[in-house]
Design a protein around this motif. Structure first.
Motif, PDB file in Angstrom:
ATOM      1  N   ASP A 108      45.791  45.787  89.265  1.00  0.00           N
ATOM      2  CA  ASP A 108      46.331  44.761  90.161  1.00  0.00           C
ATOM      3  C   ASP A 108      45.230  44.019  90.909  1.00  0.00           C
ATOM      4  OD1 ASP A 108      45.424  46.707  91.852  1.00  0.00           O
ATOM      5  OD2 ASP A 108      47.270  46.892  93.026  1.00  0.00           O
ATOM      6  N   ARG A 109      44.007  44.151  90.450  1.00  0.00           N
ATOM      7  CA  ARG A 109      42.862  43.554  91.142  1.00  0.00           C
ATOM      8  C   ARG A 109      41.724  43.351  90.144  1.00  0.00           C
ATOM      9  NH1 ARG A 109      42.935  49.035  92.110  1.00  0.00           N
ATOM     10  NH2 ARG A 109      40.961  50.208  91.914  1.00  0.00           N
ATOM     11  N   PHE A 110      40.757  42.536  90.558  1.00  0.00           N
ATOM     12  CA  PHE A 110      39.512  42.457  89.801  1.00  0.00           C
ATOM     13  C   PHE A 110      38.760  43.773  89.971  1.00  0.00           C
ATOM     14  CE2 PHE A 110      39.632  37.688  90.390  1.00  0.00           C
ATOM     15  CZ  PHE A 110      39.631  37.379  89.036  1.00  0.00           C
ATOM     16  N   VAL A 111      38.048  44.190  88.948  1.00  0.00           N
ATOM     17  CA  VAL A 111      37.104  45.292  89.046  1.00  0.00           C
ATOM     18  C   VAL A 111      35.738  44.753  88.627  1.00  0.00           C
ATOM     19  CG1 VAL A 111      36.412  47.560  88.181  1.00  0.00           C
ATOM     20  CG2 VAL A 111      38.832  47.080  88.620  1.00  0.00           C
ATOM     21  N   ILE A 112      34.733  45.016  89.433  1.00  0.00           N
ATOM     22  CA  ILE A 112      33.382  44.522  89.170  1.00  0.00           C
ATOM     23  C   ILE A 112      32.525  45.678  88.673  1.00  0.00           C
ATOM     24  CG2 ILE A 112      31.324  43.536  90.236  1.00  0.00           C
ATOM     25  CD1 ILE A 112      33.281  42.172  92.249  1.00  0.00           C
ATOM     26  N   MET A 113      31.928  45.507  87.494  1.00  0.00           N
ATOM     27  CA  MET A 113      31.111  46.558  86.896  1.00  0.00           C
ATOM     28  C   MET A 113      29.638  46.142  86.914  1.00  0.00           C
ATOM     29  SD  MET A 113      29.335  47.527  83.925  1.00  0.00           S
ATOM     30  CE  MET A 113      29.974  46.650  82.515  1.00  0.00           C
ATOM     31  N   ASP A 123      36.412  43.948 102.765  1.00  0.00           N
ATOM     32  CA  ASP A 123      35.969  45.342 102.859  1.00  0.00           C
ATOM     33  C   ASP A 123      35.789  45.960 101.467  1.00  0.00           C
ATOM     34  OD1 ASP A 123      35.279  47.829 103.886  1.00  0.00           O
ATOM     35  OD2 ASP A 123      37.363  48.485 104.108  1.00  0.00           O
ATOM     36  N   PRO A 124      34.890  45.413 100.651  1.00  0.00           N
ATOM     37  CA  PRO A 124      34.722  45.909  99.286  1.00  0.00           C
ATOM     38  C   PRO A 124      34.288  47.366  99.237  1.00  0.00           C
ATOM     39  CG  PRO A 124      32.909  44.459  99.885  1.00  0.00           C
ATOM     40  CD  PRO A 124      33.936  44.340 100.977  1.00  0.00           C
ATOM     41  N   LEU A 179      16.882  42.204  89.956  1.00  0.00           N
ATOM     42  CA  LEU A 179      17.889  41.426  89.244  1.00  0.00           C
ATOM     43  C   LEU A 179      18.861  42.388  88.557  1.00  0.00           C
ATOM     44  CD1 LEU A 179      15.823  38.606  87.476  1.00  0.00           C
ATOM     45  CD2 LEU A 179      16.901  38.558  89.723  1.00  0.00           C
ATOM     46  N   SER A 180      20.136  42.064  88.604  1.00  0.00           N
ATOM     47  CA  SER A 180      21.120  42.944  87.974  1.00  0.00           C
ATOM     48  C   SER A 180      22.281  42.150  87.413  1.00  0.00           C
ATOM     49  CB  SER A 180      21.637  43.985  88.972  1.00  0.00           C
ATOM     50  OG  SER A 180      22.246  43.367  90.092  1.00  0.00           O
ATOM     51  N   SER A 181      22.893  42.723  86.395  1.00  0.00           N
ATOM     52  CA  SER A 181      24.053  42.120  85.757  1.00  0.00           C
ATOM     53  C   SER A 181      25.315  42.539  86.507  1.00  0.00           C
ATOM     54  CB  SER A 181      24.134  42.579  84.297  1.00  0.00           C
ATOM     55  OG  SER A 181      25.346  42.168  83.716  1.00  0.00           O
ATOM     56  N   VAL A 182      26.138  41.554  86.845  1.00  0.00           N
ATOM     57  CA  VAL A 182      27.399  41.804  87.551  1.00  0.00           C
ATOM     58  C   VAL A 182      28.529  41.248  86.684  1.00  0.00           C
ATOM     59  CG1 VAL A 182      28.749  41.369  89.640  1.00  0.00           C
ATOM     60  CG2 VAL A 182      26.263  41.651  89.798  1.00  0.00           C
ATOM     61  N   THR A 183      29.451  42.098  86.278  1.00  0.00           N
ATOM     62  CA  THR A 183      30.540  41.673  85.399  1.00  0.00           C
ATOM     63  C   THR A 183      31.877  41.827  86.100  1.00  0.00           C
ATOM     64  OG1 THR A 183      29.301  42.301  83.423  1.00  0.00           O
ATOM     65  CG2 THR A 183      31.674  42.049  83.183  1.00  0.00           C
ATOM     66  N   VAL A 184      32.614  40.734  86.165  1.00  0.00           N
ATOM     67  CA  VAL A 184      33.954  40.743  86.759  1.00  0.00           C
ATOM     68  C   VAL A 184      34.955  40.981  85.633  1.00  0.00           C
ATOM     69  CG1 VAL A 184      35.643  39.426  88.092  1.00  0.00           C
ATOM     70  CG2 VAL A 184      33.190  39.119  88.524  1.00  0.00           C
ATOM     71  N   VAL A 233      27.812  42.111  96.557  1.00  0.00           N
ATOM     72  CA  VAL A 233      28.493  41.689  97.786  1.00  0.00           C
ATOM     73  C   VAL A 233      28.840  40.198  97.781  1.00  0.00           C
ATOM     74  CG1 VAL A 233      28.306  41.501 100.300  1.00  0.00           C
ATOM     75  CG2 VAL A 233      27.577  43.596  99.137  1.00  0.00           C
ATOM     76  N   PRO A 234      27.903  39.288  97.412  1.00  0.00           N
ATOM     77  CA  PRO A 234      28.274  37.871  97.358  1.00  0.00           C
ATOM     78  C   PRO A 234      29.405  37.588  96.372  1.00  0.00           C
ATOM     79  CG  PRO A 234      25.891  38.120  97.308  1.00  0.00           C
ATOM     80  CD  PRO A 234      26.467  39.478  97.104  1.00  0.00           C
ATOM     81  N   VAL A 235      29.448  38.348  95.277  1.00  0.00           N
ATOM     82  CA  VAL A 235      30.518  38.174  94.292  1.00  0.00           C
ATOM     83  C   VAL A 235      31.851  38.608  94.894  1.00  0.00           C
ATOM     84  CG1 VAL A 235      31.316  38.750  91.963  1.00  0.00           C
ATOM     85  CG2 VAL A 235      28.863  38.546  92.421  1.00  0.00           C
ATOM     86  N   CYS A 236      31.840  39.737  95.594  1.00  0.00           N
ATOM     87  CA  CYS A 236      33.054  40.211  96.257  1.00  0.00           C
ATOM     88  C   CYS A 236      33.553  39.184  97.277  1.00  0.00           C
ATOM     89  CB  CYS A 236      32.804  41.549  96.950  1.00  0.00           C
ATOM     90  SG  CYS A 236      32.591  42.945  95.827  1.00  0.00           S
ATOM     91  N   LYS A 237      32.626  38.629  98.046  1.00  0.00           N
ATOM     92  CA  LYS A 237      33.009  37.627  99.052  1.00  0.00           C
ATOM     93  C   LYS A 237      33.605  36.395  98.396  1.00  0.00           C
ATOM     94  CE  LYS A 237      29.777  38.905 102.755  1.00  0.00           C
ATOM     95  NZ  LYS A 237      28.594  38.476 103.559  1.00  0.00           N
ATOM     96  N   ALA A 238      32.994  35.946  97.305  1.00  0.00           N
ATOM     97  CA  ALA A 238      33.493  34.766  96.602  1.00  0.00           C
ATOM     98  C   ALA A 238      34.902  34.993  96.077  1.00  0.00           C
ATOM     99  CB  ALA A 238      32.556  34.410  95.453  1.00  0.00           C
TER     100      ALA A 238
END
Length: 297
Positions: free
Chosen positions: A133-138, A170-171, A121-126, A160-165
């Motif tokens: 000029d883009r979202f960055v996911i930390m 090509d993340p 399990l991990s924390s994903v922050t958008v 990856v699922p967050v990037c797809k959503a």
């Protein structure tokens, strides 16, 4: 997508959105549930003390036609009931209410009705700031203290699922460190270099990884060029993998309290997205978190 407004707009076109809230008698959480209803949430299952939930729901102005209350005054049992609704497929997103994080996660990991997958399990922050000029996911600033190399692979794949959503094609992920060269005295740089090789060999699925990179040359093409770094990720990172929880937690709180940044956070790696925001997080952050979680399904 480049803004949370676009996330909201996309959600309004989706059907059958359902969430389950554990120990829902919490005003800020119910405010987020209220606002989520305007984005198309069909039903919110609210597990907890019914009398308190109804009192707070009336106070914040929730449309009760979009709510189903599961009466359970005990927060631990309420968490189990909310988790079981997701386990049974009645809801696609789980949200934490007024229950301790430890008890909430015990319910998530319950062997009978939990959401175990065997993954970390991990924390994903958008993150979104006007400077980018883009979202960055930390990741990961909230779950894994000193992740092993294997755990870092899972943490990266959880994004990856967050990037797809968010429709990020090509993340690209940067394993960020204090320096952008391998230093045997700095374990994070050794892990980053190993992750880069694993990515090149296809051992990390769905995302291109490089490192070690500094935060500057991970996000800025100009900084990467200035330091002579040639990489498919440098300056173009969609995801930044933090070396440990301290770096991630400090980065997140610095951005929130000292910068003009919008955020949305969720827990990935379970059978469904989990929203486990802090009580100190703003209503906007809670709504952003719910919106991203709902978009994944």
């Amino acid at each position: 997508m480049k803004s949370f407004t676009q996330v909201y707009e996309k959600l309004r076109s989706k059907k059958g959105l359902r969430i389950a809230v554990a120990a829902a008698a919490d005003e800020p959480v119910l405010e987020a549930v209220r606002d989520a209803a305007s984005l198309g949430v069909e039903i919110a299952y609210l597990a907890g003390d019914e009398e308190k939930i109804r009192e707070l729901a009336e106070k914040v102005g929730i449309d009760m036609s979009k709510v189903e209350i599961i009466h359970e005054p005990d927060p631990k049992k309420a968490a189990l009931k909310a988790v079981s609704l997701v386990h049974e497929g009645k809801a696609s997103v789980l949200m934490k209410g007024l229950v301790s994080s430890a008890d909430f996660l015990r319910a998530v990991l319950n062997k009978e009705v939990g959401l175990r997958t065997g993954k970390t399990l991990s924390s994903v922050t958008v993150l979104k700031t006007e400077k980018m000029d883009r979202f960055v996911i930390m990741t990961d600033g909230g779950m894994n203290m000193n992740p092993t190399l294997e755990e870092k692979v899972h943490i990266l794949e959880n994004t990856v699922p967050v990037c797809k959503a968010l429709e990020i094609e090509d993340p690209k992920a940067a394993a960020v460190c204090a320096v952008e060269v391998v230093n045997p005295a700095m374990q994070a740089t050794l892990d980053a270099a190993t992750l880069a090789v694993m990515s090149q060999r296809g051992q990390i699925k769905g995302i291109t990884v490089d490192g070690p990179l500094g935060m500057d040359n991970a996000l800025s093409e100009e900084a990467a060029k200035h330091k002579g770094i040639t990489s498919p990720v440098a300056g173009k990172a969609d995801v930044v993998l933090m070396p440990d929880i301290e770096a991630g937690n400090i980065m997140y709180k610095t951005l929130v309290y000292m910068g003009d940044v919008q955020t949305g956070s969720l827990i990935m790696g379970a059978a469904a997205p989990i929203v486990m925001t802090s009580r100190a997080d703003s209503p906007e952050t809670k709504l952003n978190s719910l919106a991203v979680a709902l978009l994944i399904n």
